[in-house]
Design an enzyme around this catalytic site. Structure first.
Site, PDB file in Angstrom:
ATOM      1  N   HIS A  71      33.217  58.447  45.027  1.00 45.25           N
ATOM      2  CA  HIS A  71      33.340  57.024  44.693  1.00 45.25           C
ATOM      3  C   HIS A  71      34.431  56.841  43.631  1.00 45.25           C
ATOM      4  O   HIS A  71      35.223  55.912  43.688  1.00 45.25           O
ATOM      5  CB  HIS A  71      32.020  56.499  44.105  1.00 45.25           C
ATOM      6  CG  HIS A  71      30.885  56.465  45.085  1.00 45.25           C
ATOM      7  ND1 HIS A  71      30.215  55.311  45.396  1.00 45.25           N
ATOM      8  CD2 HIS A  71      30.302  57.432  45.824  1.00 45.25           C
ATOM      9  CE1 HIS A  71      29.252  55.568  46.270  1.00 45.25           C
ATOM     10  NE2 HIS A  71      29.290  56.858  46.547  1.00 45.25           N
ATOM     11  N   ASP A 115      32.018  49.341  41.869  1.00 48.26           N
ATOM     12  CA  ASP A 115      31.587  50.022  43.097  1.00 48.26           C
ATOM     13  C   ASP A 115      30.424  49.230  43.699  1.00 48.26           C
ATOM     14  O   ASP A 115      29.651  48.583  42.982  1.00 48.26           O
ATOM     15  CB  ASP A 115      31.114  51.435  42.729  1.00 48.26           C
ATOM     16  CG  ASP A 115      30.811  52.291  43.952  1.00 48.26           C
ATOM     17  OD1 ASP A 115      31.648  53.132  44.283  1.00 48.26           O
ATOM     18  OD2 ASP A 115      29.735  52.112  44.587  1.00 48.26           O
TER      19      ASP A 115
END
Ligand code: UDP
Length: 474
Positions: A19, A122
């Site tokens: 990520h 995110d």
């Protein structure tokens, strides 16, 4: 720079390499276009990317890190354990996921202290939807998986009748291509993704590390389904390489694997890596090592054993394996972190046996390297389908069992014979392998065009920044 003045953008990467790496790359791309970028993160996470942004800062890009505390004591985690890359069990991983919720007040303080024009967290920080609404800060969401995966998840949810049988393969209806899954997906994964996608609501769209040509039909499908805009800004590692200027390198040490690859013929080596999280069982590693040896091809095998005792015992190694491959100059073991994008870009690498993590796929496409697919967990089972059934630039090994977790290796083992057969199909230089290689090269060309001046990802980033321009204070 496209917009009138620099935008002030805050990024919040999730605590996992798959990520964090692409979101930091996105931050670097935006800073390279003259905007003022802040990455909000915790100390040990900042250390993981400090070196990469250092060069950008030296080049004069406005990129800074705003540190917040990681709740180690509260969670009973040792100091420095702040990223899934250091987790070896689901229990530790669960605590790191919990931390993603506990940091909310710290992030809120950072946003209030100096409010940005835009916030890009995110997708896992689902609380950002309400926080940004209450602080009236515009938000975009970064989704580290592919839009194709999201379409697969939605189609599977919409068609439970396709999974009534006890064994696969299962046909997935309702998508632009006829697709099959060898194993039954866990209902828990669909539910989890569903809740994440709700987090996109009220945002200015979702940013993905991909390029339009890779999943065009699926993007259309997704936009029709959700009414949300998708911004393709990728492959991000390739975009960074192409558009972020580097200062002159002084005495940078080259990883030994790259020197080893220098002695190998073009397209002759298979690179084998299962990402930053997957822990394969000893049995599975044994089957894998035996298959690589039996294939007769050269290889680099990356093994992440995070536990000291495991490292010392090496129970999985077939007897005499390391001596044999060393003597034959045919194989190399990397224990720990490998410089993956550099290895994939080396001309000697002709195949990538991958767990199908989305970043791994994007990096392989950027390097024009065809894949042998052996998915490890969650979205990776879907990525395999994009590689093999949609685009045909990989050979499928598949999985013996569905798993939602990268830890505590699977009970069912994929046999060495199955792996060996797939490796040979790609690496033996037969008609099938060469056709697959050609397709990988064609997709690489499309990726390179996408990130170049006037290409789809380059234009998409410009359009995204133009879209955000009206958010600047008047
Ligand atoms: N990676 C690396 N060296 C390693 C393992 C992983 O550089 O030894 C990088 C890889 O290039 C990718 C990221 O870590 O950028 C992993 O993300 P991916 O989505 O492929 O898989 P995950 O680790 O999330 O399962």
């Amino acid at each position: 720079m496209e917009s009138a003045g620099p935008l002030k953008i805050y990024f919040l990467p999730f605590f996992a390499q798959g990520h964090q790496i692409p979101l930091v790359q996105l931050a670097r791309l935006i800073a390279a276009r003259g905007h003022h970028v802040t990455i909000v993160t915790t100390p040990a996470n900042a250390q993981l990317f400090q070196k990469t942004i250092h060069d950008d800062i030296v080049s004069g890009h406005h990129i800074r890190v705003r540190l917040i505390k990681f709740p180690n004591t509260h969670l009973g985690l040792p100091e420095g354990v702040e990223n899934l890359v250091s987790a070896t069990t689901s229990a530790t991983a669960g605590k790191i996921h919990m931390a993603a919720h506990l940091i909310q007040s710290e992030v809120e303080a950072a946003l209030k202290e100096s409010p940005p024009d835009v916030f890009i967290p995110d997708i896992l920080f689902t609380w950002s939807k309400d926080l940004c609404k209450s602080l009236q800060i515009p938000r975009l969401v970064f989704n580290p998986i592919s839009i194709f995966d999201v379409c697969m998840i939605q189609a599977i949810k919409a068609h439970p009748e396709a999974f009534l049988s006890d064994s696969g393969p299962y046909q997935i209806p309702g998508l632009p291509h006829p697709l099959t899954l060898p194993v039954k997906p866990s209902p828990g994964f669909a539910a989890l993704t569903e809740s994440l996608l709700e987090g996109e609501e009220g945002s200015h769209g979702v940013i993905v590390n991909s390029f339009a040509e890779l999943d065009a039909e699926y993007t259309q499908h997704y936009e029709n389904l959700t009414g949300r805009k998708v911004w393709h800004v990728g492959p991000s590692s390739l975009m960074v390489e192409q558009s972020v200027k580097k200062p002159a390198i002084v005495n940078e040490t080259r990883h030994e694997s790259l020197t080893w690859l220098d002695s190998k013929e073009k397209d002759s080596v298979l690179y084998v890596c299962f990402g930053s999280l997957s822990l394969l069982s000893d049995k599975q590693l044994y089957e894998l090592a035996t298959a690589l040896d039996a294939s007769g091809h050269s290889f680099i095998l990356v093994v992440h054993r995070k536990n000291k005792e495991e490292e010392e015992e090496e129970k999985w190694l077939p007897e005499g394996f390391e001596e044999k491959i060393g003597k034959e100059k045919r194989g190399m073991l990397i224990r720990g972190w490998a410089p993956q994008p550099s290895i994939l870009s080396h001309p000697a690498v002709g195949g990538f046996l991958t767990h199908c993590g989305w970043n791994a796929v994007a990096e392989a496409i950027s390097a024009g390297v065809p894949m042998v697919t052996m998915p490890g967990f969650s979205d990776q089972y879907y990525n395999e389908k994009l590689i093999t059934e949609v685009h045909g630039f990989g050979v499928e090994v598949g999985a013996a069992e569905w798993s939602i977790s990268p830890y505590e290796g699977k009970k069912e083992v994929v046999s060495g014979e199955r792996i060996e057969e797939a490796v040979k199909r790609l690496m033996d230089k037969g008609e099938e392998g060469e056709k697959i290689r050609k397709k990988a090269r064609e997709m690489q060309e499309k990726a390179w065009r996408a990130v170049g001046e006037g290409g789809s990802s380059h234009n998409s980033l410009t359009a995204l920044l133009d879209h955000l321009k009206p958010l600047l204070p008047k």
